[in-house]
Design a protein around this motif. Structure first.
Motif: not given
Lengths: 784, 288, 164
Positions: A263-279
């Motif tokens: 999900a995090v990589p997909l979000a980064a692809i869709l958003l065209q912006r790096p995304v961080k998720w820390v549980e």
């Protein structure tokens, strides 16, 4: 050549950065424009999703996007995480989606992902995502789940049986039919989560210029993550790089590939912006895999001398709501039962039951502690019934040293013959008994009882499969800087993997640890890798590193010989130089040697040498190296409160040749403490609706320094014939004897009451209840 | 796990704080933060306003006068732990406070915060009940005093109004030579007690008990003074067997049933902890 | 948008003047706004102890404080323990030599907690050390290496004091 580092207490190369705050963990990864994610998760154990409304969340200032399964669908060639290890035992496939679409099957299952300027805002918005649920019946008890009338964990599924198989050999029916004694135990074994101090995390960036995805993940298996991401996206391998930064503990759950890793990589692809998720820790309790319940019904047949004739029974294993690893965990449980002992006939029927809880996958030990526990409980029962000392019962049945290597009539999960490769099991038991004072304990126990104190001693043996194959590649490179770079797919999550590899390689280059750099867990530096699990890295990666380093040394010396105009036999490597042994002044630096084969346009390489100083090896070994040991615990039980205090804890261990005694001790002690936690403290509770009720670290009790006893470690070194280093794995072994030795000790302490313990963990209230029940039973049997 | 949005206020005086409490509808008072902050991080509470009283210097004090010790509401647990006066004259408070969380939490946690949070297992709450402490509360119409017996209303709920602030608490002193004992049963060091007991005893020159306080923490929804036990002790010479018999009364206390322990187990522990506290107290009579 | 405040805080001897969101925890402020990522978050509800820092010399959990509360105060984090880039503090050295860390995630909290403890108890017993770190969870070591490191550090610090 002498070994300067292998076998010695060498300081860890990981330590300086970690001690000064310079480690780089997943939450420390930073990129410009980094956005932060929070997940919307199922609050129900089982529900249908009828609608998702993200509009209110999208209106929160600072929110960049909210994605649901529908948004991800166009990007995915495969929309499920197909991660189950292959087996003919499956009766149905239950693979996880990235985000739930129309049904959620456990509390914590991700439904939507919110991306915002920071985590605070992402959480604000996540609370505003409106999901309409229609609650469905949730089933939490693995035994009930297998009953015909049970509601199903997944809507529309035929039943809740995920898989079934038998682990068996010999003629069990005959063994039991003619047995002078048969004893049966019904055991409920529970283990909780991994609970690394660092939770999971993923940081992804999609570079549109390069059309490449980079994922930092706190995973124990980066190469697997890369392959699965490629499969799901339908991309070539060169477009995805997965990097494991410093990992704050793994303990099993981090070897799993998770929905968030997609999900995090997909979000980064869709958003065209790096995304961080820390549980966060609350997510860790509901979204990170755990081990949970196993229900054992087992019996043992023995002759009048307490020699084992056979063991048989059934095991119901809780699988959780999805397949996140496969049948390996209960398989390992079943395979482990008889390992340490000569058992002529064995049959365990295993069923895996789906439940509406987060999936079950291995935690440190991976089901093997439960197998050992079942066997050790049966042996204690035999000792009690036949009035023979518990140690003596075991001694009569342990596989004898002179029988090594000993082929068990068992097949591994991969269909290979199980062969105990080396070791002296009876001697290990003797060492532990001596150290714990087994022989003169009765007198101490009686004296204590006379003053109202209840102390007891318990013992457990174990054999643990380690070094899971088939391979783990390692590349060793000597660069023009003179530094040696080790690259491996093995993943470091705290077990000193980098130091271990550096020690093995350093020995080929004069022993200088500070001249070595290790990259573990980066798919860009090495094409293949399996990762860290099953106490495998020293065995598999260590062996590859050794083979690669030996070859690199040979080539280094060969080049040195050409450069210095001497013969190969005259040379040695020390302090960053290849030098003539008899005349150390005649020397070439490692950097110069590397440079000489790095190539200069138009100039020939030194006579016949291939370019570059790099070797790659992938030592292949399918058979496992079986480590073994014994543990003993002395406990004191407060019969008024049920509290158990461990007064003494000794563990003897044989992991073949020891690479670094300091690290080996650390692994054993840490794992033993984990096992003590499993025996007395850790309980992952759920209510009848499959809501977790121990989802904070105040309610889910991890052992602290004041409850952990001093743990004494004894060693034996029986080199494994299965690899060039003679090593066996060590990471999980300490867990093995903890619970059975402690339960045995509690029963021993409470023998005046006749208390029997058939579950892990055992809590003070349960011990007290057992004392009271035993008292009542005694009164009933003998009213006077 | 991040706090929800809120407005932040850091008054310098009690009056200022009460002014804010009187005008804000959904405000939470932030003292040491060792309970409120986790609740904020987990979003169990969603206040519109947080009133941080850490800057009200006037609430930080330990004063001893006329056989009474008074703690300002913002007195850190650490300061109580290291107070020589407490150690010498209120040794049971010193004994109890060593069980309050850990060094890091005692450095921040305050006595006022603990009393207002009113966790039934909290050691300082149990101490207040054991001593018949008096809580001083300031409100828009001045201050009032609440005897601790009337302070807890129910589970984690106090008798203070939404526009009031606890400013201090007074503990009457037991005379020199009193016996004291605090024992608790927790799964880990520093955890909230599953059951605890505090015992205070005075005896006459013949060793007969003339005054007793027996309090259970963690057992019921609020700390419980076990009056039946206290009364049964008066006029008797203490002994372990006698205490064992008397403390059976603790089994009747209505007990919490939760993930940490079933109710009947807590009731059983209540009998054990109270007896052990009394034994310890008896052994210390005349020694301080 | 959330309310912000301007604060001035000294961390590891360096003064920072920053605009902070009032709801941000001290831990998040240090980690995300200042880039001081040595302090770790393991639970964010005050149990694990990984985020322990020294606040005006006293240990505190930085997940249980707001950044705005640090205004005017002095903080020491793991990044500020070593006397120099080249040299570690005796406590850090003792951790290295006694295998007081494995994954290193709990380490910052262990170090800050023990720094305060050894300052107040220069000659502790093993049991005192165990109680001192009982508010810090470690999943790797079984605590034994940490306890040994603390006892060793006490000796080193004592020796250093006597030598000076």
């Amino acid at each position: 050549m002498s070994l300067r580092t292998f076998g010695n207490r060498v300081g860890r190369i990981e330590d300086p950065a970690l001690l000064t705050g310079k480690g780089r963990f997943i939450d420390d990864i930073k990129w410009p424009e980094l956005a932060h994610a929070a997940f919307v998760r199922s609050p129900f154990g089982h529900a249908a999703i009828t609608a998702i409304d993200t509009s209110a969340a999208l209106e929160v200032p600072g929110v960049f996007a909210v994605y649901t399964a529908a948004d991800f669908a166009p990007l995915l060639k495969i929309d499920r995480l197909i991660v189950g290890l292959p087996s003919p035992a499956y009766r149905q496939d239950v693979n996880r989606p990235v985000l739930a679409k129309d049904e959620v099957v456990h509390v914590g299952e991700p439904v939507a992902i919110v991306i915002a300027k920071n985590r605070y805002i992402a959480e604000d918005a996540a609370a505003l995502v409106n999901v309409d649920y229609e609650i469905l019946p949730a089933i939490g008890d693995a035994r009930a789940a297998l009953e015909k009338a049970s509601p199903t964990v997944h809507r529309g599924a035929p039943h809740n049986l995920l898989a079934e198989f038998d682990v068996a050999y010999g003629d069990v029916a005959r063994a039991f039919a003619g047995a002078p004694h048969v004893f049966r135990e019904t055991l409920w074994q529970h283990r909780g989560g991994g609970h690394s101090l660092e939770c999971r995390g993923a940081v992804a960036r999609y570079d549109a210029n390069e059309e490449r995805l980079t994922l930092f993940s706190s995973t124990q298996t980066p190469h697997t993550a890369m392959r699965l991401l490629c499969d799901m996206l339908g991309w070539d391998e060169h477009r995805v790089r997965v990097i494991t930064p410093d990992v704050g503990g793994g303990f099993g759950p981090k070897l799993i590939f998770y929905p968030e890793d997609v999900a995090v990589p997909l979000a980064a692809i869709l958003l065209q912006r790096p995304v961080k998720w820390v549980e966060d820790r609350r997510e860790h309790f509901v979204a990170t895999t755990q081990e949970r319940d196993q229900f054992w019904d087992v019996e043992i047949a023995v002759d009048s001398e307490a020699r084992i004739l056979g063991v048989r029974g059934t095991l119901i294993h809780e699988h959780g709501a999805y397949t996140a690893r496969g049948v390996n965990l209960p398989y390992e449980s079943a395979q482990t039962v008889t390992l340490a002992y000569e058992v002529p006939a064995y049959h365990l029927g295993v069923k895996l039951a789906l439940t509406n809880k987060v999936p079950v996958t291995p935690v440190r030990g991976a089901g093997q502690p439960q197998g050992a526990f079942a066997m050790e409980r049966l042996l204690d029962r035999v000792a009690r019934e036949l009035r023979i000392d518990r140690a003596e019962v075991r001694r009569r049945n342990l596989v004898a040293a002179e029988k090594m290597p000993y082929a068990k009539p068992l097949k591994s999960r991969g269909g290979m013959q199980v062969v105990l490769d080396s070791g002296n099991y009876p001697e290990m038991q003797r060492m532990v008994l001596d150290a714990v004072g087994w022989d003169d304990f009765r007198a101490r126990q009686l004296a204590a009882r006379a003053s109202g104190r209840y102390i007891g001693l318990g013992l457990a043996n174990f054999v643990k499969g380690t070094g899971r194959g088939p391979f783990e590649p390692v590349t060793v490179r000597l660069g023009p800087s003179g530094k040696i770079h080790i690259m491996t797919g093995a993943a470091a999550m705290g077990q000193s993997t980098k130091t271990m590899l550096a020690q093995i390689v350093a020995d080929q280059f004069g022993g200088a640890m500070d001249n070595i750099v290790v990259t573990a867990g980066d798919t860009a530096v090495i094409p293949m890798g399996m990762g860290g699990f099953n106490s495998r890295q020293a065995v598999m990666a260590g062996s590859s590193a050794h083979l690669a380093a030996v070859k690199l040394r040979e080539k280094t010396i060969a080049i040195g010989a050409k450069l210095l105009n001497v013969s190969i036999d005259e040379l040695d490597i020390d302090a960053g130089f290849v030098h003539v042994r008899a005349r150390p002044k005649i020397a070439a630096s490692l950097g110069d040697i590397a440079r000489s084969v790095a190539g200069i346009p138009g100039l020939a390489l030194p006579g016949g040498i291939a370019p570059g100083l790099e070797t790659s090896e992938a030592f292949v070994r399918d058979e496992m190296a079986f480590a073994n040991g014994a543990g003993a615990a002395e406990v004191e039980v407060d019969t008024e409160t049920g509290e158990v205090v461990i007064r003494k804890f000794v563990i003897a261990h044989d992991c073949g040749r020891v690479i670094n005694p300091m690290i080996v001790d650390g692994q054993i002690i840490g794992a033993a403490a984990h096992g003590i936690g499993n025996a007395l403290f850790e309980w992952m509770g759920f209510d009848a609706d499959c809501q977790p009720i121990t989802a904070t670290l105040a309610d889910y009790i991890l052992i602290t320094s004041t409850e952990t006893p001093h743990i004494e470690v004894l060693h034996m070194e029986s080199p494994s014939p299965l690899n060039p280093l003679g090593v066996k794995g060590v990471g999980e072994c300490g867990v093995m004897p903890s619970a059975p030795a402690i339960m045995s000790a509690i029963e021993d302490a409470l023998s005046p009451f006749g208390v029997k313990i058939t579950r892990t963990p055992i809590m003070p209230s349960e011990i007290l209840a057992a004392i009271h029940a035993a008292r009542r039973e005694k009164l009933r049997a003998d009213p006077l | 796990m991040k706090p929800p949005p809120f407005r932040y206020h850091d008054p310098r005086t009690v009056d200022e704080a009460i002014g804010l409490l009187s005008t804000l509808d959904n405000a939470k008072v932030l003292a040491g933060g060792q309970s409120l902050m986790p609740m904020l991080n987990m979003r169990y509470v969603l206040p519109d306003d947080v009133i941080d009283i850490n800057k009200i210097a006037a609430l930080c004090y330990i004063r001893e006068t006329d056989g009474v010790i008074e703690f300002g509401a913002m007195t850190r647990q650490r300061d109580i732990e290291f107070s020589d006066v407490v150690k010498a004259r209120f040794p049971i408070i010193h004994e109890a406070i060593l069980n309050v969380g850990h060094r890091q939490t005692r450095n921040r946690g305050t006595i006022g915060g603990s009393l207002c949070h009113l966790d039934p297992s909290a050691e300082l709450v149990t101490m207040a009940a054991a001593h018949d402490a008096v809580v001083t509360v300031a409100g828009p119409n001045g201050t009032r005093e609440i005897p601790f017996a009337q302070f807890p209303v129910t589970f984690m709920t106090t008798a203070i109004e939404a526009n009031e602030l606890v400013t201090g608490v007074r503990f009457p002193r037991w005379p020199a030579g009193h016996g004291y004992g605090f024992v608790e049963f927790a799964r880990r060091h520093g955890d909230f007690a599953i059951a605890s007991a505090a015992a205070l005893l005075e005896t006459d020159s013949n060793g007969k008990i003339t005054r007793a306080s027996v309090t259970l923490g963690g057992v019921s929804v609020t700390p419980v003074r076990v009056r039946a036990v206290e009364q049964a002790l008066i006029g008797q010479k203490g002994s372990e067997d006698f205490f064992r018999e008397v403390c059976e009364e603790c089994r009747k206390v209505a007990a919490i049933d939760d993930v940490h322990a079933p109710a009947n187990y807590r009731q059983h522990l209540a009998t054990v902890m109270s007896r052990r506290a009394l034994v310890a107290a008896l052994g210390r009579v005349g020694k301080a | 948008m959330s309310e912000t405040r301007k604060i001035a805080v000294t961390i590891n001897g360096k003064r920072y003047e920053e605009e902070v969101e009032v709801r941000w925890t001290l831990a998040d402020f240090m980690r995300q706004q200042l880039g001081l990522t040595g302090t770790h978050l393991g639970c964010e509800h005050g149990v694990c102890g990984a985020c322990t820092i020294l606040f005006d010399g006293y240990s505190a959990r930085s997940c249980l404080m707001l950044a705005v509360q640090a205004d005017g105060h002095e903080i020491l984090t793991v990044e500020g323990i070593a006397p120099s880039e080249e040299q570690m503090h005796p406590l850090q050295e003792a951790f290295r030599d006694n295998h007081g860390l494995q994954c290193g995630f709990c380490t910052p909290g262990m170090l800050t907690t023990l720094l305060e403890f050894l300052r107040d108890n220069p000659d502790p017993t093993e049991q005192e050390v165990r109680i001192a770190i009982s508010g810090n969870l470690c999943r790797c070591t079984g605590y034994q290496g940490i306890v040994a490191a603390a006892l060793d550090a006490a000796q080193r610090l004592k020796a250093a004091k006597e030598a000076s």
